[in-house]
Design a protein around this motif. Sequence first.
Motif, mmCIF file in Angstrom:
data_model
loop_
_atom_site.group_PDB
_atom_site.id
_atom_site.type_symbol
_atom_site.label_atom_id
_atom_site.label_comp_id
_atom_site.label_asym_id
_atom_site.label_seq_id
_atom_site.Cartn_x
_atom_site.Cartn_y
_atom_site.Cartn_z
ATOM 1 N N PHE A 1 35.352 37.052 46.830
ATOM 2 C CA PHE A 1 36.712 37.525 46.019
ATOM 3 C C PHE A 1 36.478 35.860 44.447
ATOM 4 C CE2 PHE A 1 37.960 40.858 48.869
ATOM 5 C CZ PHE A 1 38.548 41.784 47.922
ATOM 6 N N ASP A 2 36.587 36.470 43.500
ATOM 7 C CA ASP A 2 36.053 35.838 42.222
ATOM 8 C C ASP A 2 37.963 35.850 42.801
ATOM 9 O OD1 ASP A 2 36.594 33.911 39.891
ATOM 10 O OD2 ASP A 2 36.386 35.966 38.856
ATOM 11 N N HIS A 3 38.587 33.974 42.933
ATOM 12 C CA HIS A 3 39.435 34.249 43.076
ATOM 13 C C HIS A 3 40.502 33.085 41.668
ATOM 14 C CE1 HIS A 3 38.251 31.458 45.790
ATOM 15 N NE2 HIS A 3 38.984 30.214 45.947
ATOM 16 N N HIS A 4 41.408 32.568 41.490
ATOM 17 C CA HIS A 4 42.491 32.031 40.058
ATOM 18 C C HIS A 4 43.718 31.682 41.202
ATOM 19 C CE1 HIS A 4 38.875 33.088 37.952
ATOM 20 N NE2 HIS A 4 39.186 33.824 38.185
ATOM 21 N N ASP A 5 44.415 30.524 40.999
ATOM 22 C CA ASP A 5 45.411 29.551 41.321
ATOM 23 C C ASP A 5 46.115 30.205 40.167
ATOM 24 O OD1 ASP A 5 44.642 28.074 42.630
ATOM 25 O OD2 ASP A 5 44.433 26.527 41.025
ATOM 26 N N THR A 6 46.578 30.950 38.743
ATOM 27 C CA THR A 6 47.230 31.540 38.384
ATOM 28 C C THR A 6 46.533 33.318 37.267
ATOM 29 O OG1 THR A 6 46.824 30.463 35.980
ATOM 30 C CG2 THR A 6 48.050 29.588 37.586
ATOM 31 N N GLU A 7 47.556 33.895 37.242
ATOM 32 C CA GLU A 7 46.807 35.110 36.094
ATOM 33 C C GLU A 7 47.124 34.591 35.175
ATOM 34 O OE1 GLU A 7 50.192 38.426 33.791
ATOM 35 O OE2 GLU A 7 50.139 38.418 36.581
ATOM 36 N N GLU A 8 47.045 34.102 34.670
ATOM 37 C CA GLU A 8 45.966 33.058 33.369
ATOM 38 C C GLU A 8 44.468 33.050 33.253
ATOM 39 O OE1 GLU A 8 49.329 32.225 34.606
ATOM 40 O OE2 GLU A 8 50.675 33.593 33.253
ATOM 41 N N GLN A 9 44.652 32.323 34.789
ATOM 42 C CA GLN A 9 43.294 32.419 34.836
ATOM 43 C C GLN A 9 42.259 33.162 35.114
ATOM 44 O OE1 GLN A 9 44.271 29.208 37.713
ATOM 45 N NE2 GLN A 9 44.015 26.976 36.882
#
Length: 119
Positions: A98-106
């Motif tokens: 999965f492509d994952h990010h710390d924040t929704e904005e990212q």
Amino acid sequence: MSIRRKDVQGVVILYPKGSFFGDQETDDFQKALVDEAATGNTRLILNMTECLALNSIAIGVLMRGYANYRGRGGQIKLCGLSRRLHDLFTMTKLINVFDHHDTEEQALAAFAEGKSVVG
């Protein structure tokens, strides 16, 4: 348990809340993923900030959603993984899927820029 929905410039964001252990809440999660796919959506973010836990059944639901989106040329991005969920995804090697990010904005910015961060 609930799943909120938001649309930001054609990117749908779902907010699963609570623990998903294979009962009605997991059925609701699956329905939300299937419903979004049925609309033709190809850009989905799952904001996991309020998701407390997933068992193998819920992970199976998530993987079926991933396969559906991927098969249609779409993508599911994750954001807001708690330490517990991050550890679960790392242990199962799904952190590499999965492509994952710390924040929704990212995660939104990654869609806007066409970037993926896997691993």
